[in-house]
Design a protein around this motif. Structure first.
Motif, PDB file in Angstrom:
ATOM      1  N   ASP A   1       0.943  -1.311  -0.002  1.00  0.00           N
ATOM      2  CA  ASP A   1       0.086  -0.186   0.007  1.00  0.00           C
ATOM      3  C   ASP A   1       0.800   1.316  -0.079  1.00  0.00           C
ATOM      4  O   ASP A   1       0.369   2.301  -0.440  1.00  0.00           O
ATOM      5  CB  ASP A   1      -0.844   0.061   1.196  1.00  0.00           C
ATOM      6  CG  ASP A   1      -2.179  -1.145   1.098  1.00  0.00           C
ATOM      7  OD1 ASP A   1      -2.433  -1.526   0.027  1.00  0.00           O
ATOM      8  OD2 ASP A   1      -2.530  -1.303   2.209  1.00  0.00           O
TER       9      ASP A   1
ATOM     10  N   ALA B   1       0.658   4.134  -2.822  1.00  0.00           N
ATOM     11  CA  ALA B   1       0.341   5.482  -2.352  1.00  0.00           C
ATOM     12  C   ALA B   1       1.587   6.473  -2.990  1.00  0.00           C
ATOM     13  O   ALA B   1       1.304   7.791  -3.187  1.00  0.00           O
ATOM     14  CB  ALA B   1       0.474   5.591  -0.938  1.00  0.00           C
TER      15      ALA B   1
ATOM     16  N   LYS C   1       0.520   7.325  -6.460  1.00  0.00           N
ATOM     17  CA  LYS C   1      -0.386   8.157  -6.458  1.00  0.00           C
ATOM     18  C   LYS C   1       0.119   9.755  -6.159  1.00  0.00           C
ATOM     19  O   LYS C   1      -0.129  10.439  -6.754  1.00  0.00           O
ATOM     20  CB  LYS C   1      -1.595   7.905  -5.527  1.00  0.00           C
ATOM     21  CG  LYS C   1      -2.343   6.655  -6.044  1.00  0.00           C
ATOM     22  CD  LYS C   1      -3.314   6.383  -5.090  1.00  0.00           C
ATOM     23  CE  LYS C   1      -4.395   5.245  -5.535  1.00  0.00           C
ATOM     24  NZ  LYS C   1      -5.507   5.243  -4.798  1.00  0.00           N
ATOM     25  N   GLU C   2       1.082   9.591  -5.334  1.00  0.00           N
ATOM     26  CA  GLU C   2       1.829  10.959  -4.800  1.00  0.00           C
ATOM     27  C   GLU C   2       2.531  11.437  -6.041  1.00  0.00           C
ATOM     28  O   GLU C   2       2.606  12.827  -6.136  1.00  0.00           O
ATOM     29  CB  GLU C   2       2.661  10.959  -3.879  1.00  0.00           C
ATOM     30  CG  GLU C   2       3.278  12.272  -3.217  1.00  0.00           C
ATOM     31  CD  GLU C   2       4.168  11.928  -1.960  1.00  0.00           C
ATOM     32  OE1 GLU C   2       4.725  12.896  -1.501  1.00  0.00           O
ATOM     33  OE2 GLU C   2       3.991  10.881  -1.341  1.00  0.00           O
TER      34      GLU C   2
ATOM     35  N   THR D   1       1.574  11.218  -9.032  1.00  0.00           N
ATOM     36  CA  THR D   1       0.722  11.408 -10.233  1.00  0.00           C
ATOM     37  C   THR D   1      -0.632  12.384  -9.604  1.00  0.00           C
ATOM     38  O   THR D   1      -1.764  12.210 -10.431  1.00  0.00           O
ATOM     39  CB  THR D   1       0.103  10.014 -10.645  1.00  0.00           C
ATOM     40  OG1 THR D   1      -0.471   9.327  -9.663  1.00  0.00           O
ATOM     41  CG2 THR D   1       1.192   9.431 -11.468  1.00  0.00           C
ATOM     42  N   ASN D   2      -0.194  13.077  -9.044  1.00  0.00           N
ATOM     43  CA  ASN D   2      -1.239  14.350  -8.598  1.00  0.00           C
ATOM     44  C   ASN D   2      -2.754  13.352  -7.893  1.00  0.00           C
ATOM     45  O   ASN D   2      -3.821  13.870  -8.073  1.00  0.00           O
ATOM     46  CB  ASN D   2      -1.781  15.013  -9.672  1.00  0.00           C
ATOM     47  CG  ASN D   2      -0.850  15.819 -10.281  1.00  0.00           C
ATOM     48  OD1 ASN D   2      -0.003  16.479  -9.580  1.00  0.00           O
ATOM     49  ND2 ASN D   2      -0.795  16.091 -11.491  1.00  0.00           N
ATOM     50  N   GLY D   3      -2.193  12.474  -7.135  1.00  0.00           N
ATOM     51  CA  GLY D   3      -3.220  11.635  -6.517  1.00  0.00           C
ATOM     52  C   GLY D   3      -4.213  10.780  -7.203  1.00  0.00           C
ATOM     53  O   GLY D   3      -5.004  10.021  -6.898  1.00  0.00           O
ATOM     54  N   TYR D   4      -3.921  10.667  -8.807  1.00  0.00           N
ATOM     55  CA  TYR D   4      -4.809   9.537  -9.653  1.00  0.00           C
ATOM     56  C   TYR D   4      -4.091   8.125  -9.503  1.00  0.00           C
ATOM     57  O   TYR D   4      -5.123   7.393  -9.814  1.00  0.00           O
ATOM     58  CB  TYR D   4      -4.456  10.494 -11.106  1.00  0.00           C
ATOM     59  CG  TYR D   4      -5.482  11.297 -10.946  1.00  0.00           C
ATOM     60  CD1 TYR D   4      -6.827  11.612 -11.177  1.00  0.00           C
ATOM     61  CD2 TYR D   4      -4.797  12.835 -11.544  1.00  0.00           C
ATOM     62  CE1 TYR D   4      -7.356  12.547 -11.195  1.00  0.00           C
ATOM     63  CE2 TYR D   4      -5.621  13.922 -11.665  1.00  0.00           C
ATOM     64  CZ  TYR D   4      -6.952  13.877 -11.434  1.00  0.00           C
ATOM     65  OH  TYR D   4      -7.621  15.122 -11.420  1.00  0.00           O
ATOM     66  N   GLY D   5      -2.924   7.950  -9.616  1.00  0.00           N
ATOM     67  CA  GLY D   5      -2.515   6.759 -10.040  1.00  0.00           C
ATOM     68  C   GLY D   5      -1.957   6.744 -11.380  1.00  0.00           C
ATOM     69  O   GLY D   5      -2.246   7.665 -12.353  1.00  0.00           O
TER      70      GLY D   5
ATOM     71  N   HIS E   1      -3.797  -1.113  -6.817  1.00  0.00           N
ATOM     72  CA  HIS E   1      -4.099   0.095  -6.098  1.00  0.00           C
ATOM     73  C   HIS E   1      -3.219   1.260  -6.633  1.00  0.00           C
ATOM     74  O   HIS E   1      -3.643   2.254  -6.475  1.00  0.00           O
ATOM     75  CB  HIS E   1      -3.508  -0.183  -4.763  1.00  0.00           C
ATOM     76  CG  HIS E   1      -4.486  -1.145  -3.969  1.00  0.00           C
ATOM     77  ND1 HIS E   1      -4.000  -1.621  -2.795  1.00  0.00           N
ATOM     78  CD2 HIS E   1      -5.812  -1.561  -4.252  1.00  0.00           C
ATOM     79  CE1 HIS E   1      -5.160  -2.514  -2.257  1.00  0.00           C
ATOM     80  NE2 HIS E   1      -6.320  -2.278  -3.260  1.00  0.00           N
TER      81      HIS E   1
ATOM     82  N   ARG F   1      -4.860   4.172 -11.805  1.00  0.00           N
ATOM     83  CA  ARG F   1      -5.897   5.091 -11.628  1.00  0.00           C
ATOM     84  C   ARG F   1      -7.172   4.375 -11.962  1.00  0.00           C
ATOM     85  O   ARG F   1      -7.376   3.492 -12.572  1.00  0.00           O
ATOM     86  CB  ARG F   1      -5.709   6.317 -12.353  1.00  0.00           C
ATOM     87  CG  ARG F   1      -5.635   6.169 -13.997  1.00  0.00           C
ATOM     88  CD  ARG F   1      -5.433   7.476 -14.722  1.00  0.00           C
ATOM     89  NE  ARG F   1      -4.479   8.239 -14.142  1.00  0.00           N
ATOM     90  CZ  ARG F   1      -4.050   9.296 -14.364  1.00  0.00           C
ATOM     91  NH1 ARG F   1      -4.938  10.314 -15.181  1.00  0.00           N
ATOM     92  NH2 ARG F   1      -2.795   9.965 -14.013  1.00  0.00           N
TER      93      ARG F   1
ATOM     94  N   LYS G   1     -13.204  -0.193  -7.986  1.00  0.00           N
ATOM     95  CA  LYS G   1     -11.670   0.331  -8.510  1.00  0.00           C
ATOM     96  C   LYS G   1     -11.966   0.896  -9.842  1.00  0.00           C
ATOM     97  O   LYS G   1     -11.224   1.840 -10.469  1.00  0.00           O
ATOM     98  CB  LYS G   1     -10.585  -0.420  -8.196  1.00  0.00           C
ATOM     99  CG  LYS G   1      -9.201  -0.088  -8.694  1.00  0.00           C
ATOM    100  CD  LYS G   1      -8.884   1.137  -8.082  1.00  0.00           C
ATOM    101  CE  LYS G   1      -7.288   1.533  -8.213  1.00  0.00           C
ATOM    102  NZ  LYS G   1      -6.809   2.687  -7.449  1.00  0.00           N
TER     103      LYS G   1
END
Length: 337
Positions: free
Chosen positions: A216, A220, A223-224, A226-230, A249, A252, A276
């Motif tokens: 996880d 995370a 995501k960090e 990629t601007n929170g997207y994934g 996970h 996006r 998801k």
């Protein structure tokens, strides 16, 4: 001839065995120019799947020494690269682009040896434009499995221009997926690795970012970045529960996960997948589909996947090579013949 035999888990030997001969009209026999050890060979070595006096090896390049009466696409003297999956090239599944699931196919074995028999030669082997320079042989050997498998992982994940690609797994297949993502035009490639030597090679192959966290925490971190997207595309190249969930996970919503790690104990929760909204696609790579293109890229020296071999040993020291890969002292071992 000499061949690598796994007597049982952890017990690898080089033994004298009978040289393989043509058994069916669709067979070809080849003299191997090089052999190698695959990460998937370690499942049996570690006792995760049963082995009993099993001849090893499914990645192969070499010179054709004999062909069956029905073989038409290769001839004695041709240098060939073959897929680790055997295929006839004519069934409906092959024609639809999935020779790794050929209705009449199977899996290659016995290629960590001096000679090998290749069933279904016409649908499995691809000849090179000529006799390759010795410096090209390691790269051509990767095309037989790890390069083709990493390539399929990237294709299955829809890697391409403008896309961010994350690769879970820093073994040979994961590193080849990094190379493939670069070749397919991805604008950002995140390699997930904790090992400096593998990180260095990932960057040489095209990685723009390195994430050392796993599970996880690794998702995370993606995501960090990629601007929170994934990531748009994620390649799963391990085959374990944690790596599969990390890949899902890290993607996006609406993204794609290409899974090419041989699955061991992986189970997926339908509710989580439903929420998801990611695309999952993978399995044994249809390497034969990609071989003509990959051979040309290697032949033109546009790519150098042979760099993934970081330990070279004579065939007689194969057991040492297995230990080195099992202990993660080597990414991939080339066996000289």
């Amino acid at each position: 001839m000499r061949a690598v035999v796994m007597e049982s888990a952890g017990d690898v030997r080089v033994e004298d065995v009978d040289r393989p001969r043509i058994q069916r009209p669709t067979d070809a026999a080849i003299r191997l120019s090089a052999a190698c050890i695959c990460g998937s060979d370690l499942w049996g070595y570690r006792g995760a799947q049963p082995v009993d006096h099993q001849m090893m090896g499914h990645e192969y390049v070499g010179v054709v020494t004999e062909v069956g009466s029905a073989v038409r696409t290769v001839a004695v003297g041709d240098f060939v690269v073959g897929s680790f999956c055997l295929s006839d090239g004519t069934c409906e599944i092959c024609e639809e682009g999935y020779p790794s699931r050929c209705a009449n196919g199977g899996f290659m074995s016995g290629a960590q040896a001096e000679y090998a028999r290749v069933p279904l030669a016409d649908g499995t082997l691809v000849k090179t434009p000529g006799m390759p320079d010795a410096s090209l042989i390691p790269s051509l050997l990767t095309a037989s499995d790890v390069l083709g498998t990493g390539w399929f992982g990237a294709v299955a994940a829809h890697a391409g221009p403008g896309k961010t690609v994350a690769v879970v797994g820093d073994g040979a297949v994961g590193l080849m997926a990094v190379l493939a993502a670069k070749q397919l035009g991805a604008s950002r490639i995140i390699a997930m690795s904790r090992h400096p030597d593998r990180q260095k090679l990932a960057r040489e192959f095209g990685a723009t970012d390195i994430v050392e966290e796993r599970g996880d925490a690794g998702a995370a971190a993606v995501k960090e970045l990629t601007n929170g997207y994934g990531a748009h595309a994620v390649v799963e190249a391990v085959g374990l529960q944690e790596s599969m969930m990390q890949a899902i996970h890290a993607a996006r919503s609406g993204g794609y996960v290409g899974f090419v790690g041989v699955s061991h104990g992986v189970s997926l929760a339908g509710g989580e997948l439903f929420g998801k909204e990611v695309h999952l696609f993978g399995g044994p790579a249809p390497v034969r589909r990609f071989l003509p293109d990959l051979i040309q890229r290697i032949w033109r020296r546009e790519i150098d996947p042979g760099k993934v071999f970081d330990l070279t040993l004579p065939l007689g020291r194969a057991a040492e090579g297995y230990r080195a890969m099992d202990e993660r002292r080597a990414i991939k071992v080339l066996l000289q013949l």
